[in-house]
Design a protein around this motif. Structure first.
Motif, short mmCIF file in Angstrom:
data_model
loop_
_atom_site.label_atom_id
_atom_site.label_comp_id
_atom_site.label_asym_id
_atom_site.label_seq_id
_atom_site.Cartn_x
_atom_site.Cartn_y
_atom_site.Cartn_z
N ILE A 228 0.47 -5.84 5.82
CA ILE A 228 0.63 -5.81 4.37
C ILE A 228 1.36 -7.05 3.90
O ILE A 228 1.02 -7.65 2.87
CB ILE A 228 1.38 -4.53 3.95
N HIS A 229 2.37 -7.47 4.65
CA HIS A 229 3.11 -8.68 4.30
C HIS A 229 2.17 -9.88 4.27
O HIS A 229 2.20 -10.69 3.32
CB HIS A 229 4.22 -8.91 5.32
N ARG A 230 1.32 -9.99 5.28
CA ARG A 230 0.40 -11.14 5.34
C ARG A 230 -0.63 -11.07 4.21
O ARG A 230 -1.00 -12.10 3.64
CB ARG A 230 -0.28 -11.18 6.71
N ALA A 231 -1.08 -9.86 3.89
CA ALA A 231 -2.05 -9.71 2.80
C ALA A 231 -1.43 -10.09 1.46
O ALA A 231 -2.07 -10.75 0.63
CB ALA A 231 -2.58 -8.28 2.77
N LEU A 232 -0.18 -9.69 1.23
CA LEU A 232 0.48 -10.04 -0.02
C LEU A 232 0.77 -11.54 -0.10
O LEU A 232 0.59 -12.16 -1.16
CB LEU A 232 1.79 -9.25 -0.15
N ARG B 31 9.08 -9.53 0.95
CA ARG B 31 10.19 -9.33 1.88
C ARG B 31 10.00 -8.00 2.60
O ARG B 31 9.70 -6.99 1.96
CB ARG B 31 11.54 -9.32 1.12
N VAL B 32 10.20 -8.03 3.90
CA VAL B 32 10.12 -6.81 4.71
C VAL B 32 11.54 -6.38 5.02
O VAL B 32 12.32 -7.14 5.61
CB VAL B 32 9.32 -7.04 6.00
N VAL B 33 11.90 -5.16 4.65
CA VAL B 33 13.28 -4.70 4.68
C VAL B 33 13.49 -3.79 5.88
O VAL B 33 12.65 -2.94 6.21
CB VAL B 33 13.62 -3.94 3.38
N ASP B 34 14.63 -3.98 6.53
CA ASP B 34 15.05 -3.09 7.61
C ASP B 34 15.51 -1.76 7.00
O ASP B 34 16.48 -1.72 6.24
CB ASP B 34 16.18 -3.73 8.41
N SER B 35 14.81 -0.69 7.32
CA SER B 35 15.10 0.61 6.69
C SER B 35 16.52 1.07 6.96
O SER B 35 17.16 1.69 6.11
CB SER B 35 14.10 1.66 7.19
#
Length: 377
Positions: A85-89, A97-101
Motif C-alpha cells: 500500500i505504501h508503494r502504491a500510494l 508514512r508507515v506507523v509502528d502500531s
C-alpha cells in the motif's frame, strides 16, 4: 537502494490534505482533514480498491476547501498488508508514512471505546501533529525496497523449517520414550524397524507407520534446507549487499545462515546512523523505571526484531568459541566467564548487543572488530 523512511516535513502554511487509513481485511476506513481544527471526514472503501481511494482524495480536497493540486500526506499502521500500500500510494505522488502500531499513544483507562472510525480519526489527527513538527508522537517503520523485502523470505523460510525440523525430532523422541527406547543418532534406511522396546520386542505396527511418515517429512525438510543453503550462498555472492556479505562471512564464527539473517533483516538497507539505532532494532536495551523515590530495573526491551535477537545470541556463543583473542570475548570472559551458568547466559545477551554493533561497523564501514580473526583464504 535504501527506501525513503524520513519524509520531508510539510509546512503548516501549505494547504495539505491529511489522510489516515485504518486497514481491515474487507474494508478500509479513511479519515481526511486539512488541519487540527477541522473535524475529519470519514469514508469507507472496499479493501484494496485504489481507484476508489483516488476518487475519495479528489472529493476530500473539495470537502476541506483545498485546491485540486494540494499535496496529500497519508499514513497507516504497519500490519498484515505489509508495504504494498505504501508503494502504491507513493506511486500516485502521495507522501506516505508507515506507523509502528506499538508506538501509538493510548488512553490508560481500564475501558476505552475502540472502533475503526475512532482509530482513523485519532491517526489522522496525530499525522497533522507530526507534519506540524511535533516529535515523539509515534515511531515510523523503515520501509524496505521491494527486492529487500522479497529477499527476507529466504532466511525466514529457513528459520521456519529449522523450527519444524526440531519439533518433529522432539516428537520422535517422545513417541519412542513411551515404548522405553531412544531415538538413534544415525538414522539410515528403515531404522524404526530395528528398534526394540523395553521388553526387547519390535515396536507396534501403528507406531512404526507413524515414525515412517514423520521420517519422510524430515527427509523433505532436509532437502529444502539444503536448497535454501545454496540459495543463500548464491545471494551472498551476487546480491545487492555483496561487499557487506563477504566481509561478514570472512570472520571466524560467522557462517552464511547467520550473515543472511542479519543482511535480510536490514543490517545494510535500514541505513543506520549510529549504534543506538542498531541496538534499538535489536531490542536488547535496558528499561529503567524511575518515579519519585522508586527506582528499579525492568530488564531489557523485547520490542525489536525477534529474528535479529535469536541469531545474535547464536552468533555470540559462536564468537566466544571461535574468536577467543578478540576484545569482545575477553570482555565477556572477564565479566561472566568465571561465574555460574545463569550469569553467563545473562552476559551472552550483553555480548550479543555489542557483537551486532561491531558486525554492523565491519559490514558497512569496514571497521574490523578489535582482535578478530579472519578465515583463511
Amino acid at each position: 537502494m535504501t527506501a525513503q523512511t524520513r519524509p520531508a516535513m510539510t509546512s503548516v502554511n501549505e494547504p495539505t490534505l491529511y489522510v489516515a487509513f485504518e486497514l481491515g481485511a474487507k474494508e478500509w476506513t479513511i479519515a481526511m482533514t486539512s488541519c487540527l481544527g477541522r473535524t475529519p471526514w470519514l469514508r469507507k472503501v472496499r479493501a484494496g480498491d485504489l481507484p476508489t481511494v483516488a476518487q475519495l482524495l479528489v472529493q476530500g480536497r473539495s470537502h476541506c476547501g483545498l485546491p485540486a493540486t494540494a499535496p496529500v500526506v497519508s499514513c497507516y499502521e504497519a500490519g498484515r498488508d505489509g508495504f504494498w500500500i505504501h508503494r502504491a500510494l507513493e506511486a500516485q505522488g502521495i507522501r506516505n508514512r508507515v506507523v509502528d502500531s506499538a508506538s501509538i499513544e493510548v488512553n490508560r483507562r481500564a475501558r476505552r471505546a475502540k472502533t475503526d472510525r475512532l482509530d482513523a480519526v485519532k491517526l489522522v489527527m496525530m499525522l497533522v501533529r507530526v507534519c506540524s513538527g511535533e516529535v515523539q508522537v509515534w515511531r515510523e517503520v523503515r520501509v524496505p525496497s521491494a527486492a529487500a523485502e522479497a529477499a527476507r523470505h529466504v532466511s525466514r523460510e529457513r528459520s521456519q523449517l529449522v523450527a519444524e525440523q526440531t519439533r518433529m525430532i522432539n516428537q520422535l523422541r517422545s513417541w519412542l520414550a513411551l515404548s522405553g527406547c531412544r531415538l538413534p543418532k544415525r538414522r539410515g534406511g528403515e531404522w524404526w524397524v530395528a528398534l526394540r522396546d523395553w521388553a526387547g520386542q519390535a515396536l507396534p505396527v501403528e507406531v512404526q507407520l507413524r515414525l515412517a511418515r514423520t521420517h519422510a517429512r524430515l527427509v523433505v525438510i532436509a532437502a529444502q534446507l539444503a536448497g535454501i543453503a545454496g540459495t543463500q550462498a548464491a545471494a551472498l555472492r551476487t546480491g545487492p549487499s555483496v561487499a557487506a556479505a563477504q566481509r561478514l562471512v570472512q570472520l571466524k564464527g560467522v557462517a552464511t545462515p547467520g550473515a543472511s539473517v542479519l543482511l535480510d533483516e536490514g543490517l545494510v538497507w535500514r541505513d543506520f546512523r549510529n549504534r543506538r539505532e542498531v541496538g534499538g532494532l535489536l531490542g536488547f536495551t535496558p528499561v529503567p523505571y524511575q518515579s519519585g523515590d522508586q527506582a528499579r530495573d525492568q530488564g531489557i526491551d523485547h520490542a525489536g526484531n525477534k529474528r535479529w535477537r535469536s541469531v545474535s545470541v547464536q552468533l555470540a556463543w559462536g564468537w566466544v568459541r571461535w574468536q577467543p583473542s578478540s576484545v569482545l570475548t575477553q570482555w565477556y570472559q572477564r565479566r561472566f566467564g568465571s561465574r555460574g551458568g545463569r550469569a553467563r547466559r545473562i552476559g551472552i545477551v550483553a555480548l550479543a548487543r555489542k557483537l551486532v554493533i561491531a558486525l554492523w561497523r565491519w559490514a558497512c564501514q569496514g571497521v574490523l572488530p578489535e582482535g578478530a580473526i579472519l578465515k583463511a583464504a
